[in-house]
Design a protein around this motif. Structure first.
Motif, PDB file in Angstrom:
ATOM      1  N   GLY A   1       0.848  -1.187   0.000  1.00 55.05           N
ATOM      2  CA  GLY A   1       0.000   0.000   0.000  1.00 55.05           C
ATOM      3  C   GLY A   1       0.883   1.237   0.000  1.00 55.05           C
TER       4      GLY A   1
ATOM      5  N   THR B   1      -5.306   5.367   2.138  1.00 54.47           N
ATOM      6  CA  THR B   1      -4.382   4.322   1.711  1.00 54.47           C
ATOM      7  C   THR B   1      -5.175   3.193   1.052  1.00 54.47           C
TER       8      THR B   1
ATOM      9  N   ALA C   1      -5.266  -0.967   1.698  1.00 51.88           N
ATOM     10  CA  ALA C   1      -4.532  -1.100   2.961  1.00 51.88           C
ATOM     11  C   ALA C   1      -4.973  -2.308   3.772  1.00 51.88           C
TER      12      ALA C   1
ATOM     13  N   SER D   1      -2.843  -5.034   2.618  1.00 48.12           N
ATOM     14  CA  SER D   1      -1.429  -4.764   2.355  1.00 48.12           C
ATOM     15  C   SER D   1      -0.566  -5.414   3.421  1.00 48.12           C
TER      16      SER D   1
ATOM     17  N   PHE E   1       3.754  -1.215   3.686  1.00 47.72           N
ATOM     18  CA  PHE E   1       3.428   0.129   3.218  1.00 47.72           C
ATOM     19  C   PHE E   1       4.700   0.829   2.760  1.00 47.72           C
TER      20      PHE E   1
ATOM     21  N   ARG F   1      -5.113   0.117  11.550  1.00 50.27           N
ATOM     22  CA  ARG F   1      -5.859   0.595  10.381  1.00 50.27           C
ATOM     23  C   ARG F   1      -7.339   0.724  10.705  1.00 50.27           C
TER      24      ARG F   1
ATOM     25  N   VAL G   1      -4.324   4.807   8.176  1.00 48.60           N
ATOM     26  CA  VAL G   1      -3.278   3.960   8.753  1.00 48.60           C
ATOM     27  C   VAL G   1      -2.527   4.784   9.796  1.00 48.60           C
TER      28      VAL G   1
END
Ligand SMILES: Cc1cc2nc3c(=O)[nH]c(=O)nc-3n(C[C@H](O)[C@H](O)[C@H](O)COP(=O)(O)OP(=O)(O)OC[C@H]3O[C@@H](n4cnc5c(N)ncnc54)[C@H](O)[C@@H]3O)c2cc1C
Lengths: 385, 374
Positions: free
Chosen positions: A124, A159, A162, A165, A168, A198, A213
């Motif tokens: 992400g 994001t 996310a 993900s 990051f 998150r 995030v």
């Protein structure tokens, strides 16, 4: 000049199509708009990886295939044409891998590139923050050095992808005293690190499109610094040029484009002079946009980073996508407003989804206004305002 | 896939640009617009000697053995220079059509003198009425007369007919479907010309045929089956007009960006105002997209590939793009741009004429709709 593809390229396109058609035939997934960024399907990513189609242009030593950017464009064009669920690997393949390749240490390359290629590392992008949108250099998330580690505190927002993900690609401030552009660094942060949390955010279509995030004293080892400390802003500009470069900006809602053409034909709506003219205009805009996107790939093929060329193709293309969605809603008339699950639904609700979702197309990866600023200053040399 | 010109094409472009900058000043353009003939014999000979007229013809007729794509480069430069005169008529409408569909004997007979700059050609296609590029609009009749033909009727908006030596006349030889192209001696008996007064100062004519005798040997292509070849001529002409248009809008775009950098208001260049910057960015996108779509169609024509769809995309796109470019160019130039002191008006008038000829955007959207199976 030559507007044709080589036989090898045509063969490759056919191979990709064959693969995607087989996937659909087996009922693995159905063509969906925005599936490049919202279609999370680890199985699909794994099957794509098995074919060697992630990191296609990267050097062989990192697991890539050393293929041309035109090949990659053919591949992504076909994935988009079929609305394939490629979101798990898209960011890693499109830009984070490239960023690591361009700026990362040998250690980082060896750690991440082969895994991205195998479809085993989903990324992400942590650029935007609540107070930081277009003006990326204003970002506030902080990283403070502590021995072999950096300690990150702050919040990223919007994001995409996310929730699934695994890593990051995060931009943070490492020197608050330096001029804003010269105090930013890029890190790869493991999403499982203690202190990362998150909160999902729902977009206007009802989809969980992003997360906020949060980074609360997240410790990241120095080796996950990408490139040079405090050079992150220049690196992100480079990365954004790649983020804008592709066919997903033109064909994000291709399944709708295709479906509305079919629908108009089958229902004889295309006999209506106003509708046929609108649809023909869409086709014209599509063909023209495709050339603008291929130009970007040719720039990359020359070994240059795309610059104003991708700003141009992205700004053009997202307007096209919005136009597709708008025309589709008009052609469907009152049926266009029906949501998935409703009686009388048309085209699986793609027009509505795309109409609402397309509002974001011209915002993400640089708003159309920012892209026009880039064109005006970088390509035309107009004085900054 | 390649979008760049070859080195040779770049050289051709450069030579053409230099030559035209030198010889085709705006004063010259103005004089030609005001004159009745609309071209200079001497200039025409120069172009023949440079090999421009014969560029895209085979060497066996005295041509340069280059391609339609090379010609496209030249046409773009001509558009950039607002070149007046019968180059388009003679080469794109006349010569290349003969090359494409003429018999060997006709090619031998007509092409060498055309290439040497001795003969001017044009196409008499459109007529009074409104559905200009449809077979049904052809009413000029060629009646059979003792094995030969007699042409009667009126053609309208025929470029450069008043100075032409030969006309390609599209006539009806059968009440239904029977379209035939004839090569007609333009200076022969029974033909009358009236030069119309046009926006671009180009010489569009009314041509009245009154019992004009034409020998059977002057049929170009097939008797009564000429419409598909006429369509090919229209396609080529449309792409040719796109080439002129991209030369035109490229120049206007450059002029406008330069002006935005120079012109100061509120103590700063107007190009520093974001609205003006975005106008310029929009122009850049339109110009680049127009160029790619035009060259795609030109390349396909050059390769002999079927390209009805690509031609439609190009002409429709370029026509609309040109409208947008001019709207912005004029807005950015302010009042000076609407005077005759500034060069912009030459481009504005020509671009509008080119946009309307050989099919506008609506026309090609319809062509495309058919291609899409609608
Ligand atoms: C669908 C979607 C997905 C996204 N995914 C991600 C992601 O994965 N990771 C991530 O980091 N971010 C992501 N973003 C965020 C995105 O990068 C920002 O939305 C974008 O940078 C714009 O910032 P903003 O929304 O704060 O708008 P603002 O920057 O506040 O802009 C608001 C308006 O002001 C205009 N404006 C701002 N500055 C200027 C200027 N200098 N000149 C002219 N006009 C200006 C803008 O063009 C816009 O019209 C995503 C956004 C969307 C919509």
């Amino acid at each position: 000049m030559d507007f044709s593809f080589t036989e090898e390229q045509n063969r490759f396109r056919k191979e990709v199509r064959g693969f995607l058609e087989e996937e659909i035939k087996r009922g693995y997934w159905e063509p969906t708009c925005d599936a490049w960024v919202q279609g999370f399907d680890p199985g699909f990513t794994e099957r794509v990886a098995k074919r060697g189609w992630i990191g296609l242009t990267w050097p062989k030593e990192y697991g890539g295939q050393d293929r041309s950017h035109i090949d990659r464009l053919i591949l992504t064009e076909e994935m988009l044409r079929y609305g394939a669920p490629a979101a798990c690997h898209w960011f890693g393949d499109r830009q984070v891998g490239g960023a690591i390749l361009s700026f990362g240490s040998e250690e980082l390359k060896n750690e991440f590139l082969p895994r991205i290629v195998k479809g085993e590392a989903y990324f992400g992008l942590g650029m935007s923050e609540p107070g930081t949108g277009s003006d990326l250099a204003s970002l506030q998330t902080r990283a403070v050095e502590d021995g072999d580690y950096y300690v990150i505190n702050g919040q990223k927002t919007w994001t995409s992808c996310a929730s699934f993900s695994e890593y990051f690609d995060v931009y943070v401030r490492t020197d608050p005293e330096a001029p804003r552009h010269r105090g930013i660094s890029e890190f790869i942060v493991d999403a499982k690190s203690p202190g990362v949390s998150r909160i999902p955010m729902i977009d206007i279509t009802g989809t969980e499109a992003w997360n906020d995030v949060f980074f609360d004293n997240v410790r990241v080892h120095k080796r996950y610094l990408v490139g040079e400390k405090n050079r992150g802003f220049y690196q992100v500009l480079h990365q954004l040029d790649y983020e804008r470069s592709g066919m997903e900006r033109l064909m994000g809602n291709y399944p709708l484009f295709d479906a509305i053409m079919q629908f108009a034909k089958e229902n004889e709506l295309s006999k209506d002079p106003v509708i046929r003219s609108k649809l023909a205009q869409l086709q014209i805009e599509f063909e023209v946009g495709r050339l603008l996107v291929y130009r970007v790939a040719l720039v990359m093929e020359e070994g240059r980073a795309p610059n104003w060329e991708s700003a141009m193709s992205k700004a053009y293309s997202t307007e096209f996508e919005k136009h597709v969605a708008g025309v589709a809603m008009e052609v469907l008339g009152p049926y266009g407003q029906l949501k998935v699950g409703s009686k009388y639904i048309r085209l699986r609700g793609m027009a509505l989804h795309s109409y609402l979702g397309s509002k974001g197309y011209s915002l993400q990866a640089g708003t159309t206004e920012i892209l026009k600023n880039i064109l005006a200053t970088r390509r035309l040399g107009l004085p900054s305002s | 896939m390649k979008l760049a010109l070859t080195e040779e094409q770049e050289m051709l472009r450069e030579t053409a640009r230099d030559f035209l900058a030198d010889k085709c000043s705006k004063q010259f353009v103005k004089r030609m617009e005001e004159s009745e003939v609309g071209y200079s014999r001497e200039f025409w000979q120069d172009m023949a000697e440079l090999g421009w007229i014969g560029l895209a013809f085979p060497g066996e007729y005295g041509g340069g053995d280059m391609s339609f794509l090379d010609l496209a480069v030249l046409l773009e430069e001509m558009g950039r220079a607002c070149l007046p005169g019968p180059f388009f008529s003679t080469v794109v409408l006349g010569g290349i059509s003969i090359l494409d569909i003429g018999s060997e004997q006709q090619k031998q007979q007509y092409l060498p003198s055309l290439i040497r700059g001795e003969k001017i050609f044009t196409l008499a296609l459109t007529e009074p009425g409104h559905d200009n590029y449809d077979a049904s609009s052809v009413t000029v009749k060629a009646a059979r007369d003792d094995g030969n033909y007699t042409i009667s009727g009126t053609k309208l908006f025929v470029p450069d007919a008043h100075i032409a030596d030969d006309l390609l006349c599209v006539a009806r030889t059968k009440p239904k479907g029977g379209i035939t192209i004839f090569l007609v001696d333009a200076k022969g008996p029974g033909i009358k010309y009236t030069v119309l007064k046009t926006m671009a100062g180009d010489k569009l004519c009314e041509v009245v045929f009154d019992q004009v005798p034409v020998p059977r040997a002057n049929i170009l292509g097939r008797l009564s089956q000429g419409w598909s070849t006429v369509q090919k001529i229209i396609e080529r002409a449309a792409v040719g007009k796109c080439c002129e248009l991209i030369g035109n809008i490229q120049r206007v775009f450059e002029m406008t960006v330069d002006y935005a950098k120079e012109r100061k208001q509120f103590d700063r260049p107007i190009g520093s105002f974001q609205v003006i910057q975005h106008y310029c960015a929009d122009m850049a996108t339109d110009v680049d997209a127009a160029r790619f779509s035009t060259y795609q169609a030109a390349w396909m024509l050059s390769e002999g590939l079927p390209c009805t769809k690509e031609v439609a995309v190009a002409k429709a796109w370029v026509g609309e793009a040109s409208k947008r470019v001019f709207a912005l160019a004029h807005q950015i130039h302010g009042a000076i741009g609407v005077t005759i002191e500034h060069d912009l008006h030459y481009y504005t008038r020509r671009a509008k004429a080119a946009e309307l000829s050989f099919g506008d955007a609506d026309f090609y959207r319809e062509v495309l709709a058919k291609e899409m199976g609608f």
